[in-house]
Design a protein around this motif. Sequence first.
Motif, PDB file in Angstrom:
ATOM      1  N   CYS A  10      33.690  44.128  50.168  1.00 32.47           N
ATOM      2  CA  CYS A  10      35.127  44.008  50.437  1.00 32.47           C
ATOM      3  C   CYS A  10      35.958  44.595  49.306  1.00 32.47           C
ATOM      4  O   CYS A  10      37.170  44.776  49.455  1.00 32.47           O
ATOM      5  CB  CYS A  10      35.495  42.547  50.660  1.00 32.47           C
ATOM      6  SG  CYS A  10      35.131  41.458  49.262  1.00 32.47           S
ATOM      7  N   PHE A  11      35.321  44.886  48.159  1.00 28.37           N
ATOM      8  CA  PHE A  11      36.008  45.508  47.030  1.00 28.37           C
ATOM      9  C   PHE A  11      35.791  47.021  47.103  1.00 28.37           C
ATOM     10  O   PHE A  11      34.702  47.522  46.823  1.00 28.37           O
ATOM     11  CB  PHE A  11      35.477  44.962  45.701  1.00 28.37           C
ATOM     12  CG  PHE A  11      35.648  43.483  45.534  1.00 28.37           C
ATOM     13  CD1 PHE A  11      36.902  42.923  45.359  1.00 28.37           C
ATOM     14  CD2 PHE A  11      34.547  42.630  45.575  1.00 28.37           C
ATOM     15  CE1 PHE A  11      37.064  41.552  45.206  1.00 28.37           C
ATOM     16  CE2 PHE A  11      34.689  41.265  45.422  1.00 28.37           C
ATOM     17  CZ  PHE A  11      35.957  40.720  45.242  1.00 28.37           C
ATOM     18  N   GLY A  12      36.825  47.749  47.502  1.00 28.83           N
ATOM     19  CA  GLY A  12      36.687  49.182  47.724  1.00 28.83           C
ATOM     20  C   GLY A  12      36.567  50.009  46.461  1.00 28.83           C
ATOM     21  O   GLY A  12      36.189  51.177  46.519  1.00 28.83           O
ATOM     22  N   GLY A  13      36.896  49.458  45.315  1.00 26.26           N
ATOM     23  CA  GLY A  13      36.805  50.153  44.033  1.00 26.26           C
ATOM     24  C   GLY A  13      36.646  49.129  42.929  1.00 26.26           C
ATOM     25  O   GLY A  13      36.597  47.922  43.184  1.00 26.26           O
ATOM     26  N   LYS A  14      36.595  49.616  41.682  1.00 28.76           N
ATOM     27  CA  LYS A  14      36.357  48.675  40.573  1.00 28.76           C
ATOM     28  C   LYS A  14      37.586  47.856  40.208  1.00 28.76           C
ATOM     29  O   LYS A  14      37.462  46.780  39.616  1.00 28.76           O
ATOM     30  CB  LYS A  14      35.850  49.433  39.345  1.00 28.76           C
ATOM     31  CG  LYS A  14      36.809  50.455  38.778  1.00 28.76           C
ATOM     32  CD  LYS A  14      36.176  51.198  37.599  1.00 28.76           C
ATOM     33  CE  LYS A  14      37.119  52.257  37.045  1.00 28.76           C
ATOM     34  NZ  LYS A  14      36.504  52.985  35.914  1.00 28.76           N
ATOM     35  N   PHE A  15      38.779  48.326  40.550  1.00 30.37           N
ATOM     36  CA  PHE A  15      39.989  47.581  40.208  1.00 30.37           C
ATOM     37  C   PHE A  15      40.077  46.323  41.062  1.00 30.37           C
ATOM     38  O   PHE A  15      39.952  46.372  42.279  1.00 30.37           O
ATOM     39  CB  PHE A  15      41.229  48.455  40.422  1.00 30.37           C
ATOM     40  CG  PHE A  15      42.482  47.875  39.820  1.00 30.37           C
ATOM     41  CD1 PHE A  15      42.683  47.919  38.448  1.00 30.37           C
ATOM     42  CD2 PHE A  15      43.444  47.273  40.605  1.00 30.37           C
ATOM     43  CE1 PHE A  15      43.833  47.384  37.878  1.00 30.37           C
ATOM     44  CE2 PHE A  15      44.588  46.744  40.053  1.00 30.37           C
ATOM     45  CZ  PHE A  15      44.784  46.793  38.684  1.00 30.37           C
ATOM     46  N   ALA A  16      40.267  45.192  40.428  1.00 36.33           N
ATOM     47  CA  ALA A  16      40.400  43.862  41.042  1.00 36.33           C
ATOM     48  C   ALA A  16      39.069  43.231  41.401  1.00 36.33           C
ATOM     49  O   ALA A  16      39.039  42.137  41.960  1.00 36.33           O
ATOM     50  CB  ALA A  16      41.311  43.875  42.270  1.00 36.33           C
ATOM     51  N   VAL A  17      37.942  43.875  41.075  1.00 38.41           N
ATOM     52  CA  VAL A  17      36.659  43.203  41.247  1.00 38.41           C
ATOM     53  C   VAL A  17      36.573  42.080  40.219  1.00 38.41           C
ATOM     54  O   VAL A  17      36.854  42.296  39.037  1.00 38.41           O
ATOM     55  CB  VAL A  17      35.487  44.196  41.047  1.00 38.41           C
ATOM     56  CG1 VAL A  17      34.149  43.458  41.097  1.00 38.41           C
ATOM     57  CG2 VAL A  17      35.520  45.280  42.108  1.00 38.41           C
ATOM     58  N   PRO A  18      36.214  40.855  40.622  1.00 33.71           N
ATOM     59  CA  PRO A  18      36.109  39.770  39.629  1.00 33.71           C
ATOM     60  C   PRO A  18      35.081  40.115  38.569  1.00 33.71           C
ATOM     61  O   PRO A  18      34.094  40.795  38.841  1.00 33.71           O
ATOM     62  CB  PRO A  18      35.685  38.558  40.464  1.00 33.71           C
ATOM     63  CG  PRO A  18      35.129  39.125  41.722  1.00 33.71           C
ATOM     64  CD  PRO A  18      35.862  40.404  41.966  1.00 33.71           C
ATOM     65  N   ARG A  19      35.319  39.645  37.355  1.00 36.04           N
ATOM     66  CA  ARG A  19      34.448  40.019  36.238  1.00 36.04           C
ATOM     67  C   ARG A  19      33.160  39.202  36.192  1.00 36.04           C
ATOM     68  O   ARG A  19      32.291  39.485  35.382  1.00 36.04           O
ATOM     69  CB  ARG A  19      35.218  39.901  34.920  1.00 36.04           C
ATOM     70  CG  ARG A  19      36.379  40.891  34.852  1.00 36.04           C
ATOM     71  CD  ARG A  19      37.022  40.926  33.476  1.00 36.04           C
ATOM     72  NE  ARG A  19      38.040  41.954  33.425  1.00 36.04           N
ATOM     73  CZ  ARG A  19      39.332  41.742  33.561  1.00 36.04           C
ATOM     74  NH1 ARG A  19      39.774  40.517  33.759  1.00 36.04           N
ATOM     75  NH2 ARG A  19      40.191  42.742  33.501  1.00 36.04           N
ATOM     76  N   GLN A  20      33.055  38.198  37.046  1.00 36.42           N
ATOM     77  CA  GLN A  20      31.828  37.413  37.137  1.00 36.42           C
ATOM     78  C   GLN A  20      31.622  37.043  38.605  1.00 36.42           C
ATOM     79  O   GLN A  20      32.588  36.887  39.357  1.00 36.42           O
ATOM     80  CB  GLN A  20      31.893  36.132  36.288  1.00 36.42           C
ATOM     81  CG  GLN A  20      32.317  36.323  34.855  1.00 36.42           C
ATOM     82  CD  GLN A  20      31.350  37.154  34.039  1.00 36.42           C
ATOM     83  OE1 GLN A  20      30.202  37.339  34.415  1.00 36.42           O
ATOM     84  NE2 GLN A  20      31.811  37.691  32.930  1.00 36.42           N
ATOM     85  N   PRO A  21      30.378  36.842  39.029  1.00 39.29           N
ATOM     86  CA  PRO A  21      30.145  36.377  40.397  1.00 39.29           C
ATOM     87  C   PRO A  21      30.614  34.946  40.573  1.00 39.29           C
ATOM     88  O   PRO A  21      30.669  34.172  39.623  1.00 39.29           O
ATOM     89  CB  PRO A  21      28.620  36.497  40.548  1.00 39.29           C
ATOM     90  CG  PRO A  21      28.098  36.369  39.150  1.00 39.29           C
ATOM     91  CD  PRO A  21      29.121  37.023  38.277  1.00 39.29           C
ATOM     92  N   GLY A  22      30.975  34.598  41.792  1.00 41.38           N
ATOM     93  CA  GLY A  22      31.371  33.233  42.101  1.00 41.38           C
ATOM     94  C   GLY A  22      32.832  32.921  41.858  1.00 41.38           C
ATOM     95  O   GLY A  22      33.314  31.887  42.318  1.00 41.38           O
ATOM     96  N   LEU A  23      33.557  33.794  41.148  1.00 42.04           N
ATOM     97  CA  LEU A  23      34.967  33.523  40.879  1.00 42.04           C
ATOM     98  C   LEU A  23      35.824  33.726  42.126  1.00 42.04           C
ATOM     99  O   LEU A  23      36.915  33.176  42.232  1.00 42.04           O
ATOM    100  CB  LEU A  23      35.475  34.417  39.745  1.00 42.04           C
ATOM    101  CG  LEU A  23      34.888  34.135  38.360  1.00 42.04           C
ATOM    102  CD1 LEU A  23      35.470  35.095  37.331  1.00 42.04           C
ATOM    103  CD2 LEU A  23      35.134  32.695  37.940  1.00 42.04           C
ATOM    104  N   CYS A  24      35.339  34.523  43.061  1.00 39.81           N
ATOM    105  CA  CYS A  24      36.001  34.713  44.355  1.00 39.81           C
ATOM    106  C   CYS A  24      35.023  34.247  45.440  1.00 39.81           C
ATOM    107  O   CYS A  24      34.273  35.070  45.990  1.00 39.81           O
ATOM    108  CB  CYS A  24      36.381  36.171  44.578  1.00 39.81           C
ATOM    109  SG  CYS A  24      37.727  36.763  43.543  1.00 39.81           S
ATOM    110  N   PRO A  25      34.993  32.962  45.750  1.00 40.86           N
ATOM    111  CA  PRO A  25      34.016  32.454  46.725  1.00 40.86           C
ATOM    112  C   PRO A  25      34.125  33.120  48.089  1.00 40.86           C
ATOM    113  O   PRO A  25      33.138  33.199  48.823  1.00 40.86           O
ATOM    114  CB  PRO A  25      34.346  30.960  46.812  1.00 40.86           C
ATOM    115  CG  PRO A  25      35.084  30.653  45.548  1.00 40.86           C
ATOM    116  CD  PRO A  25      35.835  31.893  45.189  1.00 40.86           C
TER     117      PRO A  25
END
Length: 231
Positions: A10-25
């Motif tokens: 769902c993240f089309g590019g690196k901008f706004a990807v959470p910096r750790q897993p689980g932060l965006c459930p």
Amino acid sequence: MRPIGIVRSCFGGKFAVPRQPGLCPSAWGELIFEPEFRQAEALRGIEGFSHLWLIFGFHLTADAGWSPTVRPPRLGGNERVGVFASRSTFRPNGLGLSLVRLDGIETRSGSGNVLLLGGIDLADGTPVFDIKPYLPYAESMPDARAGFAPDPPQRLEVDTTPAKSFEALPERSRRLIVEALSLDARPPAGRDEPGRIYGAPLCGLEVKFTVEEGICRLVSVEPADGSGLKG
């Protein structure tokens, strides 16, 4: 090494990807295996695990090389630490490790068995080199120390009312956008620039936002170029 599969996200590019897993459930993705690794036998028993470790490649920064020291965003982007004391993408071999939720397995014509993933922190197109099941009894360490990042990141309040089209989105897309923007996707440099509008490719959309007085305000939600999975 060669990838065993590619993540659609769902993240089309690196901008706004959470910096750790689980932060965006609410984040979701799919792991689509390369043809030579689509044997059903290779996944036998995996459905018994709720979470998986993915060993992946930082494909969007692979050409940037590496440095022995980096400036983590958690330290404001000003203080340097050793690359091996960080989770920076700029590493000697460009490898990352992510703990993701296994939401299911779907069999598709032409793709074989596809892993449905949740809580991911991976951009669309991320190559995966290996999968290992997560074992909570051995790998959950409640007394572990977390160095310069001991606490979860602070979150911004997100105001979606300025973007009239937001409420028409699928519920999962709405949740993901709010979760991602609350983590303050802005790079440390330039955060004091008033009125600056940023764009993030989320859920197959171009999401534009600004931050004023500690509140992230959604400016618009527009169709994107098709990169990233839609909600």
